[in-house]
Scaffold this active site. Structure first.
Site, PDB file in Angstrom:
ATOM      1  N   TYR A  30       0.814  -1.084  -0.039  1.00  0.00           N
ATOM      2  CA  TYR A  30      -0.115  -0.073   0.034  1.00  0.00           C
ATOM      3  C   TYR A  30       0.889   1.228   0.031  1.00  0.00           C
ATOM      4  O   TYR A  30       2.027   1.214   0.194  1.00  0.00           O
ATOM      5  CB  TYR A  30      -0.966   0.118   1.244  1.00  0.00           C
ATOM      6  CG  TYR A  30      -0.192   0.472   2.298  1.00  0.00           C
ATOM      7  CD1 TYR A  30       0.654  -0.538   3.027  1.00  0.00           C
ATOM      8  CD2 TYR A  30      -0.442   1.434   3.230  1.00  0.00           C
ATOM      9  CE1 TYR A  30       1.086  -0.044   4.363  1.00  0.00           C
ATOM     10  CE2 TYR A  30       0.142   2.080   4.208  1.00  0.00           C
ATOM     11  CZ  TYR A  30       0.887   1.125   4.955  1.00  0.00           C
ATOM     12  OH  TYR A  30       1.462   1.376   6.254  1.00  0.00           O
ATOM     13  N   LYS A 143       6.368  -1.962   2.235  1.00  0.00           N
ATOM     14  CA  LYS A 143       5.265  -1.250   2.471  1.00  0.00           C
ATOM     15  C   LYS A 143       4.054  -2.140   2.539  1.00  0.00           C
ATOM     16  O   LYS A 143       3.351  -2.191   1.338  1.00  0.00           O
ATOM     17  CB  LYS A 143       5.095   0.195   2.003  1.00  0.00           C
ATOM     18  CG  LYS A 143       4.403   1.119   2.879  1.00  0.00           C
ATOM     19  CD  LYS A 143       4.164   2.431   2.628  1.00  0.00           C
ATOM     20  CE  LYS A 143       3.271   3.266   3.122  1.00  0.00           C
ATOM     21  NZ  LYS A 143       3.317   3.458   4.561  1.00  0.00           N
ATOM     22  N   GLU A 175      12.300   2.765  14.162  1.00  0.00           N
ATOM     23  CA  GLU A 175      11.319   3.774  13.726  1.00  0.00           C
ATOM     24  C   GLU A 175      10.101   3.778  14.714  1.00  0.00           C
ATOM     25  O   GLU A 175       9.954   3.165  15.526  1.00  0.00           O
ATOM     26  CB  GLU A 175      11.093   3.490  12.306  1.00  0.00           C
ATOM     27  CG  GLU A 175      10.252   2.091  12.109  1.00  0.00           C
ATOM     28  CD  GLU A 175      10.033   1.985  10.663  1.00  0.00           C
ATOM     29  OE1 GLU A 175       9.832   2.894   9.966  1.00  0.00           O
ATOM     30  OE2 GLU A 175       9.746   0.793  10.231  1.00  0.00           O
ATOM     31  N   LEU A 199      10.829   1.623   7.195  1.00  0.00           N
ATOM     32  CA  LEU A 199      10.455   1.942   6.085  1.00  0.00           C
ATOM     33  C   LEU A 199      11.146   3.215   5.761  1.00  0.00           C
ATOM     34  O   LEU A 199      11.252   4.220   6.442  1.00  0.00           O
ATOM     35  CB  LEU A 199       8.950   2.091   6.396  1.00  0.00           C
ATOM     36  CG  LEU A 199       8.381   2.755   4.811  1.00  0.00           C
ATOM     37  CD1 LEU A 199       8.065   1.401   3.838  1.00  0.00           C
ATOM     38  CD2 LEU A 199       7.253   3.265   5.008  1.00  0.00           C
TER      39      LEU A 199
HETATM   40  N1  PDD Z   1       2.564   5.329   7.448  1.00  0.00           N
HETATM   41  N2  PDD Z   1       7.290   3.941   9.174  1.00  0.00           N
HETATM   42  C1  PDD Z   1       6.355   3.381   9.264  1.00  0.00           C
HETATM   43  C2  PDD Z   1       6.351   1.924   9.764  1.00  0.00           C
HETATM   44  C3  PDD Z   1       5.121   3.652   8.462  1.00  0.00           C
HETATM   45  O1  PDD Z   1       4.005   3.130   8.542  1.00  0.00           O
HETATM   46  C4  PDD Z   1       5.302   5.156   7.908  1.00  0.00           C
HETATM   47  C5  PDD Z   1       4.029   5.445   7.286  1.00  0.00           C
HETATM   48  C6  PDD Z   1       6.591   5.742   7.835  1.00  0.00           C
HETATM   49  C7  PDD Z   1       6.666   7.113   7.270  1.00  0.00           C
HETATM   50  O2  PDD Z   1       6.714   6.954   5.701  1.00  0.00           O
HETATM   51  P1  PDD Z   1       6.055   8.201   4.765  1.00  0.00           P
HETATM   52  O3  PDD Z   1       6.784   9.381   5.241  1.00  0.00           O
HETATM   53  O4  PDD Z   1       6.348   7.646   3.468  1.00  0.00           O
HETATM   54  O5  PDD Z   1       4.521   8.405   5.276  1.00  0.00           O
HETATM   55  C8  PDD Z   1       7.661   5.208   8.412  1.00  0.00           C
HETATM   56  C9  PDD Z   1       1.502   5.783   6.669  1.00  0.00           C
HETATM   57  C10 PDD Z   1       1.506   7.185   6.643  1.00  0.00           C
HETATM   58  C11 PDD Z   1       0.296   4.706   7.126  1.00  0.00           C
HETATM   59  O6  PDD Z   1       0.581   3.547   7.456  1.00  0.00           O
HETATM   60  O7  PDD Z   1      -0.554   5.345   7.559  1.00  0.00           O
END
Ligand code: PDD
Length: 278
Positions: A30, A143, A175, A199
């Site tokens: 996703y 992801k 993270e 991620l």
């Molecule tokens: N989450 N690390 C994890 C485990 C995440 O699920 C996310 C993002 C990030 C940050 O990634 P980005 O900057 O590309 O959004 C880091 C999304 C927003 C979610 O699952 O809703």
């Protein structure tokens, strides 16, 4: 309206099979993409990451990245979305339940939109976090729809009355449950390197670029729980949270318990980047 494969249809018309592998195995990927003034922010970066996730799980994408981009833009227009997010997922589709890949794969793509306001109060005041052991698998760079480790972490945070769970593997911080974590130590901005343990966040990468432009020294190197607790400033980043100050970890205040000066500078630069992208 929903994007279902390459069609925009009513939510009630979406038919997902009981044996969709996304539903049964979490077998899919996703992206969450932010929309500012009707325009997707860092869309290409999100689509490139989607393609990488697909390759890593050997999932054939049902459309080209350009086609997916066009469908996302149509979805935004059809829903008259000004500020919010697009959630997009692709599963390995329906097949008789069997762990191994089906002989014939028919991926299922769905996407929908949601409104979000900006800026929101918490970006100004900061949020609190807890630390919890990172119990996830060793491919956090993908992801994937499999988010149970993240879900349990976030619930632990909510049960503790705070907003985010920060994961650590032993002494090293990886993270957040849905964010990347940054600290400022001796004026240097530090975050975990983009390995299999995190991620590689799109927001993370924008922040690293902006920090360099601001003349802030950056270091992509894992830091310890001790470093986190003793940090001059801490913040987390994500598509939905943007640059979010962390003011308390495990009930210990970070500095004075207010967002730090470098964090505020980076927030301002991030806002300017959004304005530039419109
Ligand atoms: N989450 N690390 C994890 C485990 C995440 O699920 C996310 C993002 C990030 C940050 O990634 P980005 O900057 O590309 O959004 C880091 C999304 C927003 C979610 O699952 O809703």
């Amino acid at each position: 309206m929903i994007l279902f494969q390459d069609q925009i249809i009513e939510r009630e018309e979406v038919l997902i099979d009981l044996e969709d592998r996304g539903y049964q195995f979490g077998d899919g990927i996703y992206e969450v993409i932010r929309i500012y003034d009707g325009k997707p922010f860092t869309l290409r970066e999100h689509l490139n990451r989607l393609e990488r996730s697909a390759d890593e799980i050997q999932l054939p994408l049902p459309f080209t990245l350009d086609e997916i981009a066009q469908h996302i833009i149509t979805l935004i227009q059809r829903n008259s979305l000004h500020n919010g997010q697009v959630y997009l997922q692709i599963t390995r589709g329906a097949a008789l339940r069997n762990h191994s890949f089906p002989n014939e794969v028919n991926p299922v793509l769905t996407a929908y939109t949601k409104e979000i306001d900006r800026p929101f109060e918490k970006q100004l005041t900061g949020i609190k976090a807890i630390l919890t052991e990172d119990i996830r698998w060793l491919r956090c760079d993908i992801k994937s729809l499999n988010l149970l480790g993240n879900v349990l972490g976030k619930q632990k945070a909510v049960d503790s009355g705070v907003d985010e769970a920060i994961f650590h593997r032993g002494e090293l911080v990886t993270e957040g449950s849905s964010t990347n974590v940054f600290i400022i130590k001796n004026g240097v901005l530090q975050t975990h390197p983009p390995t299999n343990l995190i991620l590689s966040g799109i927001t993370r990468n924008v922040v690293l670029k902006l920090a360099s432009e601001l003349g802030i020294e950056v270091k992509e190197e894992a830091f310890t729980i001790h470093d986190l607790k003793e940090a001059e400033e801490v913040f987390v980043t994500s598509t939905t949270q943007e640059v979010m100050p962390i003011i308390e970890v495990n009930s210990t205040a970070i500095q004075k318990g207010t967002p730090g000066e470098i964090t505020k500078k980076i927030q301002a630069a991030f806002s300017a980047e959004i304005t530039l992208s419109k």
